[in-house]
Design a protein around this motif. Structure first.
Motif, PDB file in Angstrom:
ATOM      1  N   THR A   1       2.170   6.611  -6.958  1.00 14.05           N
ATOM      2  CA  THR A   1       1.149   7.554  -7.414  1.00 14.05           C
ATOM      3  C   THR A   1       1.640   8.989  -7.288  1.00 14.05           C
ATOM      4  OG1 THR A   1      -0.630   6.031  -6.782  1.00 14.05           O
ATOM      5  CG2 THR A   1      -1.226   8.348  -7.034  1.00 14.05           C
ATOM      6  N   ALA A   2       2.278   9.295  -6.171  1.00 14.53           N
ATOM      7  CA  ALA A   2       2.809  10.649  -5.967  1.00 14.53           C
ATOM      8  C   ALA A   2       3.893  10.976  -6.985  1.00 14.53           C
ATOM      9  CB  ALA A   2       3.361  10.784  -4.543  1.00 14.53           C
TER      10      ALA A   2
ATOM     11  N   GLU B   1       0.828  -1.209   0.000  1.00 11.17           N
ATOM     12  CA  GLU B   1       0.000   0.000   0.000  1.00 11.17           C
ATOM     13  C   GLU B   1       0.867   1.266   0.000  1.00 11.17           C
ATOM     14  OE1 GLU B   1      -2.850   2.203   3.163  1.00 11.17           O
ATOM     15  OE2 GLU B   1      -3.320   0.090   2.813  1.00 11.17           O
ATOM     16  N   GLU B   2       1.906   1.272   0.815  1.00 12.05           N
ATOM     17  CA  GLU B   2       2.805   2.430   0.855  1.00 12.05           C
ATOM     18  C   GLU B   2       3.508   2.620  -0.484  1.00 12.05           C
ATOM     19  OE1 GLU B   2       4.096   2.390   5.579  1.00 12.05           O
ATOM     20  OE2 GLU B   2       5.079   1.019   4.170  1.00 12.05           O
TER      21      GLU B   2
ATOM     22  N   GLN C   1       1.205   4.254  -2.883  1.00  9.62           N
ATOM     23  CA  GLN C   1       1.071   5.684  -2.588  1.00  9.62           C
ATOM     24  C   GLN C   1       2.267   6.464  -3.120  1.00  9.62           C
ATOM     25  OE1 GLN C   1       0.642   5.699   1.672  1.00  9.62           O
ATOM     26  NE2 GLN C   1      -1.569   5.398   1.599  1.00  9.62           N
TER      27      GLN C   1
END
Length: 120
Positions: free
Chosen positions: A25-26, A18-19, A22
């Motif tokens: 995506t950033a 999950e991290e 993230q």
């Protein structure tokens, strides 16, 4: 055009799925590769820590107090003109003083570790 220095060192850390998503995506949102985005974020965070606006404001308040209370304690009056002059001077120097203080704080622990290593 000057070539950037050769990057020969690596820094890594583990993240969850999950991290990672993230972070990916950033990076995509900024139009950079994940590696370049991480490098920019880490190096930018160290620069931001070196220029802490809260510390600059605290130093500014301290300078104002010292420069106003000292003459008052000696029985002198601080005129509005003198007060405004102090505000201008403090506004110009508080960020420089905060940066110097943070540099000194970063150097101090390194010296303590070096001096303590020989005592084992």
């Amino acid at each position: 055009m000057v070539k950037p220095p050769l990057r020969t060192k690596s820094i890594g850390f583990k993240v969850s799925e999950e991290e990672y998503a993230q972070l990916e995506t950033a990076a995509q949102a900024s139009g950079q590769t994940l590696g370049e985005w991480r490098r920019q974020m880490i190096l930018g965070a160290s620069d931001a820590a070196a220029h802490d606006p809260a510390l600059a404001e605290i130093i500014g308040v301290r300078l104002l107090l010292v420069n106003v209370l000292q003459p008052m304690a000696a029985g002198e009056k601080v005129t509005p003109e003198k007060f405004n002059q102090l505000l201008d001077q403090i506004g110009e120097t508080k960020h420089q003083l905060a940066a110097k203080l943070q540099q000194a704080a970063r150097k101090k622990p390194q010296r303590e570790k070096t001096s303590g290593e020989g005592k084992r």
